[in-house]
Design a protein around this motif. Structure first.
Motif, PDB file in Angstrom:
ATOM      1  N   ALA A 165      53.008  40.357  20.497  1.00  0.00           N
ATOM      2  CA  ALA A 165      52.609  39.356  19.510  1.00  0.00           C
ATOM      3  C   ALA A 165      53.713  39.046  18.508  1.00  0.00           C
ATOM      4  CB  ALA A 165      51.358  39.829  18.761  1.00  0.00           C
ATOM      5  N   ALA A 166      54.689  39.948  18.381  1.00  0.00           N
ATOM      6  CA  ALA A 166      55.726  39.782  17.362  1.00  0.00           C
ATOM      7  C   ALA A 166      56.510  38.498  17.585  1.00  0.00           C
ATOM      8  CB  ALA A 166      56.671  40.984  17.390  1.00  0.00           C
ATOM      9  N   GLY A 167      56.608  37.690  16.527  1.00  0.00           N
ATOM     10  CA  GLY A 167      57.424  36.483  16.569  1.00  0.00           C
ATOM     11  C   GLY A 167      56.827  35.332  17.348  1.00  0.00           C
ATOM     12  N   ARG A 168      55.567  35.417  17.748  1.00  0.00           N
ATOM     13  CA  ARG A 168      54.959  34.356  18.555  1.00  0.00           C
ATOM     14  C   ARG A 168      54.297  33.295  17.670  1.00  0.00           C
ATOM     15  NH1 ARG A 168      58.105  35.492  22.651  1.00  0.00           N
ATOM     16  NH2 ARG A 168      57.578  37.394  23.748  1.00  0.00           N
ATOM     17  N   SER A 169      53.691  32.291  18.310  1.00  0.00           N
ATOM     18  CA  SER A 169      53.028  31.190  17.595  1.00  0.00           C
ATOM     19  C   SER A 169      51.532  31.471  17.510  1.00  0.00           C
ATOM     20  CB  SER A 169      53.262  29.871  18.325  1.00  0.00           C
ATOM     21  OG  SER A 169      54.629  29.584  18.425  1.00  0.00           O
ATOM     22  N   ILE A 180      46.781  32.496   5.896  1.00  0.00           N
ATOM     23  CA  ILE A 180      47.254  31.744   7.052  1.00  0.00           C
ATOM     24  C   ILE A 180      47.235  32.606   8.324  1.00  0.00           C
ATOM     25  CG2 ILE A 180      48.652  30.178   5.680  1.00  0.00           C
ATOM     26  CD1 ILE A 180      51.088  31.851   6.356  1.00  0.00           C
ATOM     27  N   ALA A 181      47.217  31.932   9.472  1.00  0.00           N
ATOM     28  CA  ALA A 181      47.086  32.614  10.765  1.00  0.00           C
ATOM     29  C   ALA A 181      48.232  33.581  11.026  1.00  0.00           C
ATOM     30  CB  ALA A 181      46.999  31.579  11.886  1.00  0.00           C
ATOM     31  N   GLU A 182      49.455  33.230  10.578  1.00  0.00           N
ATOM     32  CA  GLU A 182      50.636  34.052  10.840  1.00  0.00           C
ATOM     33  C   GLU A 182      50.544  35.449  10.239  1.00  0.00           C
ATOM     34  OE1 GLU A 182      51.658  29.895  11.539  1.00  0.00           O
ATOM     35  OE2 GLU A 182      50.631  30.950   9.901  1.00  0.00           O
ATOM     36  N   GLN A 183      49.716  35.626   9.206  1.00  0.00           N
ATOM     37  CA  GLN A 183      49.623  36.934   8.558  1.00  0.00           C
ATOM     38  C   GLN A 183      48.945  37.986   9.436  1.00  0.00           C
ATOM     39  OE1 GLN A 183      49.774  35.411   3.888  1.00  0.00           O
ATOM     40  NE2 GLN A 183      47.864  36.235   4.652  1.00  0.00           N
ATOM     41  N   ALA A 184      48.334  37.546  10.532  1.00  0.00           N
ATOM     42  CA  ALA A 184      47.718  38.506  11.454  1.00  0.00           C
ATOM     43  C   ALA A 184      48.744  39.135  12.389  1.00  0.00           C
ATOM     44  CB  ALA A 184      46.624  37.831  12.276  1.00  0.00           C
ATOM     45  N   ILE A 185      50.002  38.640  12.383  1.00  0.00           N
ATOM     46  CA  ILE A 185      51.031  39.236  13.244  1.00  0.00           C
ATOM     47  C   ILE A 185      52.295  39.526  12.430  1.00  0.00           C
ATOM     48  CG2 ILE A 185      50.179  38.230  15.387  1.00  0.00           C
ATOM     49  CD1 ILE A 185      52.415  36.111  15.123  1.00  0.00           C
ATOM     50  N   ASP A 186      52.127  39.821  11.129  1.00  0.00           N
ATOM     51  CA  ASP A 186      53.286  40.065  10.254  1.00  0.00           C
ATOM     52  C   ASP A 186      53.597  41.549  10.091  1.00  0.00           C
ATOM     53  OD1 ASP A 186      51.193  40.925   8.702  1.00  0.00           O
ATOM     54  OD2 ASP A 186      51.665  39.692   6.961  1.00  0.00           O
ATOM     55  N   PHE A 187      52.935  42.422  10.875  1.00  0.00           N
ATOM     56  CA  PHE A 187      53.080  43.883  10.830  1.00  0.00           C
ATOM     57  C   PHE A 187      52.323  44.525   9.664  1.00  0.00           C
ATOM     58  CE2 PHE A 187      57.038  42.579  12.965  1.00  0.00           C
ATOM     59  CZ  PHE A 187      56.960  43.335  14.114  1.00  0.00           C
ATOM     60  N   ASN A 188      52.084  43.781   8.592  1.00  0.00           N
ATOM     61  CA  ASN A 188      51.464  44.342   7.387  1.00  0.00           C
ATOM     62  C   ASN A 188      49.947  44.405   7.566  1.00  0.00           C
ATOM     63  OD1 ASN A 188      50.564  44.986   4.815  1.00  0.00           O
ATOM     64  ND2 ASN A 188      52.008  43.631   3.772  1.00  0.00           N
ATOM     65  N   PRO A 189      49.330  45.602   7.533  1.00  0.00           N
ATOM     66  CA  PRO A 189      47.887  45.704   7.734  1.00  0.00           C
ATOM     67  C   PRO A 189      47.059  45.289   6.527  1.00  0.00           C
ATOM     68  CG  PRO A 189      48.805  47.866   7.331  1.00  0.00           C
ATOM     69  CD  PRO A 189      49.971  46.931   7.396  1.00  0.00           C
ATOM     70  N   SER A 203      34.113  29.786   6.143  1.00  0.00           N
ATOM     71  CA  SER A 203      32.810  29.994   6.774  1.00  0.00           C
ATOM     72  C   SER A 203      32.500  28.767   7.633  1.00  0.00           C
ATOM     73  CB  SER A 203      31.734  30.188   5.707  1.00  0.00           C
ATOM     74  OG  SER A 203      30.465  30.339   6.299  1.00  0.00           O
ATOM     75  N   GLN A 204      32.288  28.985   8.933  1.00  0.00           N
ATOM     76  CA  GLN A 204      32.087  27.855   9.836  1.00  0.00           C
ATOM     77  C   GLN A 204      31.378  28.325  11.097  1.00  0.00           C
ATOM     78  OE1 GLN A 204      36.697  27.890  11.063  1.00  0.00           O
ATOM     79  NE2 GLN A 204      35.534  26.486  12.340  1.00  0.00           N
ATOM     80  N   THR A 205      31.128  27.384  12.010  1.00  0.00           N
ATOM     81  CA  THR A 205      30.541  27.715  13.307  1.00  0.00           C
ATOM     82  C   THR A 205      31.648  28.079  14.285  1.00  0.00           C
ATOM     83  OG1 THR A 205      28.680  26.213  12.936  1.00  0.00           O
ATOM     84  CG2 THR A 205      29.138  26.842  15.218  1.00  0.00           C
ATOM     85  N   ASN A 206      31.495  29.215  14.953  1.00  0.00           N
ATOM     86  CA  ASN A 206      32.430  29.687  15.989  1.00  0.00           C
ATOM     87  C   ASN A 206      33.887  29.717  15.514  1.00  0.00           C
ATOM     88  OD1 ASN A 206      30.137  29.691  17.643  1.00  0.00           O
ATOM     89  ND2 ASN A 206      30.604  27.658  18.475  1.00  0.00           N
ATOM     90  N   PRO A 207      34.201  30.413  14.442  1.00  0.00           N
ATOM     91  CA  PRO A 207      35.601  30.465  14.003  1.00  0.00           C
ATOM     92  C   PRO A 207      36.470  31.181  15.043  1.00  0.00           C
ATOM     93  CG  PRO A 207      34.317  32.113  12.842  1.00  0.00           C
ATOM     94  CD  PRO A 207      33.334  31.281  13.617  1.00  0.00           C
ATOM     95  N   TRP A 208      37.707  30.724  15.202  1.00  0.00           N
ATOM     96  CA  TRP A 208      38.584  31.325  16.209  1.00  0.00           C
ATOM     97  C   TRP A 208      40.021  31.407  15.701  1.00  0.00           C
ATOM     98  CZ3 TRP A 208      42.517  28.100  17.550  1.00  0.00           C
ATOM     99  CH2 TRP A 208      42.304  26.716  17.427  1.00  0.00           C
ATOM    100  N   TRP A 209      40.776  32.274  16.363  1.00  0.00           N
ATOM    101  CA  TRP A 209      42.221  32.491  16.112  1.00  0.00           C
ATOM    102  C   TRP A 209      42.895  32.616  17.462  1.00  0.00           C
ATOM    103  CZ3 TRP A 209      45.536  36.442  17.504  1.00  0.00           C
ATOM    104  CH2 TRP A 209      46.729  36.591  16.775  1.00  0.00           C
ATOM    105  N   ARG A 210      44.061  31.965  17.637  1.00  0.00           N
ATOM    106  CA  ARG A 210      44.708  31.979  18.955  1.00  0.00           C
ATOM    107  C   ARG A 210      46.190  32.320  18.841  1.00  0.00           C
ATOM    108  NH1 ARG A 210      44.145  26.798  20.766  1.00  0.00           N
ATOM    109  NH2 ARG A 210      46.322  26.216  20.364  1.00  0.00           N
ATOM    110  N   LEU A 211      46.632  33.223  19.738  1.00  0.00           N
ATOM    111  CA  LEU A 211      48.030  33.632  19.852  1.00  0.00           C
ATOM    112  C   LEU A 211      48.606  33.051  21.136  1.00  0.00           C
ATOM    113  CD1 LEU A 211      50.536  35.540  19.286  1.00  0.00           C
ATOM    114  CD2 LEU A 211      49.275  37.295  20.559  1.00  0.00           C
ATOM    115  N   ASP A 212      49.762  32.411  21.025  1.00  0.00           N
ATOM    116  CA  ASP A 212      50.469  31.874  22.192  1.00  0.00           C
ATOM    117  C   ASP A 212      51.664  32.781  22.476  1.00  0.00           C
ATOM    118  OD1 ASP A 212      51.853  30.488  24.110  1.00  0.00           O
ATOM    119  OD2 ASP A 212      52.060  28.628  22.964  1.00  0.00           O
ATOM    120  N   LEU A 213      51.615  33.505  23.592  1.00  0.00           N
ATOM    121  CA  LEU A 213      52.689  34.433  23.965  1.00  0.00           C
ATOM    122  C   LEU A 213      53.895  33.723  24.576  1.00  0.00           C
ATOM    123  CD1 LEU A 213      50.524  37.277  25.555  1.00  0.00           C
ATOM    124  CD2 LEU A 213      51.571  37.267  23.289  1.00  0.00           C
TER     125      LEU A 213
END
Length: 721
Positions: A165-169, A180-189, A203-213
């Motif tokens: 996941a490191a450095g991906r979109s 922001i979405a990028e903070q989920a792959i910034d190493f910092n827990p 808060s919404q219906t069916n929230p999602w997050w996507r990583l492009d390898l």
């Protein structure tokens, strides 16, 4: 009316590649909390070493073994630690401080040492390599009485080895303020400041997050870290999906696992059983849901770029034997694949299309498989090549593409040449040349000269390996180069109006400076025919692990030992992991270097501990000039298997040392006699050899002198060399 079919072969994914995950190095010190054994006064408390301001410092009282300890709150792989000393005074107080990394909080001395600080100038910062030591705690301690520990800044740099996941979109369905979405792959827990280190939707219906390898990977596991501050139940029911489709934003891809629940601040691992995909989605089905992710890690093998031969029959009025038409067809095919989301593909003709009149079913085609020569890898394969001129579409790289049906060719000219850049200096043992097929032109290769050296701009400055007298049509001939050294292999054809055509050039040898070459290896046990010697055979076993890798049985503390036969200053050791399966078996491997054979050499000092190496990867470990004859690799623990597909050792040497030893002999023999002196040296050499020290030359620096001791005389040597 006759119908013409064109038969062609496509090479999908021009070569197989194993890419290392982008290992971004990050300072994790600010993510944790610090304490110290004592505090001089309020402005000198432990957290001041983490505030990124070197003007504020920590300070203990005068005490025995003063300690400063950083809790990173989770286990990391630490590459280095940087320490800034105080600028005002007392810079020498830091001298002798130990940097330790481990998982033991109560007994700091139980944690392994990363480095010992000899000294740091006042106000200066020094960085200390920790070679990916694994631990939750980073400790700085000064052993001794009446000591004071002052630290003005501590930086701890970490990586996640193998985290794809490191450095991906990344993207998400919506964004809450600055989450922001990028903070989920910034190493910092995000254990200290969730809002600046975690991602979150509204808060919404069916929230999602996507990583492009960016490539398709075979994914073994996904690790998700939940927020620590509040609301851990929000992640309940989240689905992890993996695949290649962007239909419904990727949320229709197959499910790897469903997160039932996760404690606050926890990191949970979900096995995906090598599901293949480019996209990793997390989605929470339902209304009025919020998706918050503090860290997402993805582990697996790949990219899954596969070499595939496809035979196609085309009904066409075009003549695909023409270069322009055949290139245009490949462009159209690549465009069609890209339109279906398959963009990481290189298409090339493995054979030029042939026009055939089909009256009945055609005979099946042939797939040629290139064999390895002498168990070594072809160092020229897919390297950069160049020609003095180029005939039509017969490009230079066709001579190093692994396919004998495609050739490189120059125009008619004086002294045509071709060379390949091996990227590093090699000790070249053999060069193989494959000639073109045909009754007319195969003799054009006659008289060609093979050279090995470092001067591509001046062909004739490179030494000659061999002269090609002749090679039959379509045949492959091997030429011994007797371990010639060089980065470039050149083939040139002296004379006027010459045409140089090469259908394949293979180069076999070893990287120059690899001290493992010519060494002797043994291992604690052997599984089948996975002999120890296969770990230094020059072949990384990426295609056939069982034929080119070593392996022990399942046992306690399995080990392998390389005897370099001389003492070397080892700068680095390169380890290649197996590509087919079981990459995790290498986790925890210790690299040890030294001169002792005690415990089979496994008590020698540690160069590095390997937390993990992805399948098929080659990782380099710095040993900082450690001296030793033996390189041991051992995995501590029960029921372990040690598999090594290649071990390379680089360094300076041999290290030949001259030592003077003053010895006392109580003997009735006359050591002033030449015969007796030589006998003593032979006996000493034999005693040293029994202890593993065979590369030693002994000689007298002075002729022994006989000294008669009187009853009350001071003690002195009876015989003095």
């Amino acid at each position: 009316m006759r119908v013409f079919f064109r038969s062609l072969a496509l090479l999908l994914g021009f070569f197989s590649v194993q890419m290392k995950a982008d290992e971004k190095e990050v300072n994790a010190a600010g993510w944790g909390s610090a304490i110290q054994s004592t505090t001089h006064s309020d402005p000198w408390s432990a957290p001041y070493a983490l505030d990124q301001r070197p003007s504020t410092c920590t300070h203990t009282l005068v005490q025995s073994n003063p300690i400063w300890k950083l809790d990173l709150l989770k286990v990391y792989s630490v590459t280095r630690v940087a320490i800034t000393n105080r600028p005002d005074c007392c810079g020498e107080r830091i001298n002798g401080a130990e940097i330790r990394i481990g998982n033991v909080s109560s007994d700091v001395f139980s944690n392994p040492i990363c480095a010992v600080i000899s000294s740091i100038p006042a106000g200066a910062s020094d960085s200390y390599l920790c070679n990916r030591m694994v631990g939750r705690y980073v400790i700085v301690v000064i052993p001794g009485n009446d000591k004071v520990l002052t630290l003005c800044e501590v930086e701890v740099y970490v990586v996640y080895p193998g985290n794809l996941a490191a450095g991906r979109s990344v993207t998400q369905s919506s964004t809450l303020n600055s989450w922001i979405a990028e903070q989920a792959i910034d190493f910092n827990p995000g254990f200290k400041k969730t809002e600046s280190a975690c991602s979150s939707t509204i808060s919404q219906t069916n929230p999602w997050w996507r990583l492009d390898l960016r490539h398709i990977y075979s994914i073994s596991k996904v690790v998700v870290t939940n927020r620590l501050d509040c609301c851990p139940e929000r992640i309940d029911g989240a689905e992890i999906r993996i695949g290649n489709s962007l239909e419904n934003n990727g949320n229709n891809n197959p499910i790897c696992d469903v997160i039932s629940s996760m404690p606050a601040g926890a990191s949970s691992t979900y096995a995906c059983n090598n599901m293949e995909g480019r996209y990793v989605n997390l989605i929470i089905p339902g209304d009025s849901r919020i998706l918050t992710l503090c860290e997402v890690e993805v582990y697996g093998e790949g990219p899954c770029l596969k070499q595939t031969f496809v035979k196609m029959k085309l009904k066409s009025s075009l003549s695909l034997s023409e270069a322009e038409a055949s290139v245009r067809l490949l462009t159209q095919l690549e465009s069609a694949l890209a339109g279906r989301g398959i963009s990481n593909v290189t298409l090339r003709w493995s054979q030029l299309p042939k026009q055939e009149v089909m009256r009945k079913q055609a005979a099946p085609g042939f797939l040629s498989i290139q064999e390895m020569a002498n168990g070594a890898e072809n160092a020229a394969l897919w390297r950069t090549a160049s020609l003095s001129s180029q005939f039509d579409s017969w490009i230079p790289r066709y001579a190093v593409d692994g396919l004998s049906d495609s050739c490189a060719s120059a125009n008619i000219q004086k002294d045509p040449w071709w060379w390949v850049d091996l990227l590093n200096e090699y000790q070249v043992n053999k060069v193989a040349i494959t000639n073109r097929v045909g009754d007319t032109y195969y003799e054009r290769i006659n008289g060609a000269v093979i050279r090995v050296g470092n001067f591509p701009a001046d062909v004739y400055s490179n030494p000659i390996c061999a002269v090609i007298s002749t090679i039959p049509s379509g045949a492959t001939a091997y030429y011994s180069c007797g371990r010639m050294e060089g980065r470039y292999v050149i083939v040139h054809l002296p004379g006027n109006e010459k045409v140089l055509t090469l259908c394949e050039v293979e180069v076999y040898g070893y990287l120059l400076g690899n001290r493992a070459v010519g060494g002797a290896v043994i291992q604690s046990s052997t599984s089948g025919d996975w002999f120890a010697e296969k770990a230094i055979d020059g072949n990384r076993g990426l295609q056939q692990s069982n034929a080119f890798c070593s392996s022990t049985l399942d046992e306690t503390n399995p080990w392998s030992r390389l005897d370099m036969r001389n003492v070397y200053q080892v700068s680095r050791v390169v380890i290649t992991n197996r590509n087919d399966c079981c990459a995790e078996q290498l986790d925890g491997l210790e690299i040890r270097i030294g001169n002792s054979l005690e415990n089979n050499g496994n008590n020698n000092p540690i160069c590095a501990v390997i937390p993990a190496i992805p399948a098929g990867e080659s990782y380099s470990y710095s040993c900082n000039g450690m001296e030793g004859r033996y390189v041991n690799l051992i995995i501590p623990g029960d029921k372990k298997i040690l598999t090594l597909c290649e071990v390379e050792v680089f360094g300076k040497g041999p290290v030949l040392k001259q030592s003077f030893v003053k010895m006392q002999f109580n003997s009735r023999l006359d050591l002033t006699s030449l015969t007796m002196r030589e006998k003593v040296l032979i006996q000493l050499g034999s005693a040293l050899a029994d202890r593993g020290l065979t590369n030693v030359t002994l000689r007298w620096s002075h002729t022994p002198k006989q000294v008669i001791q009187k009853a009350n005389a001071d003690k002195r040597c009876d015989k003095q060399p």
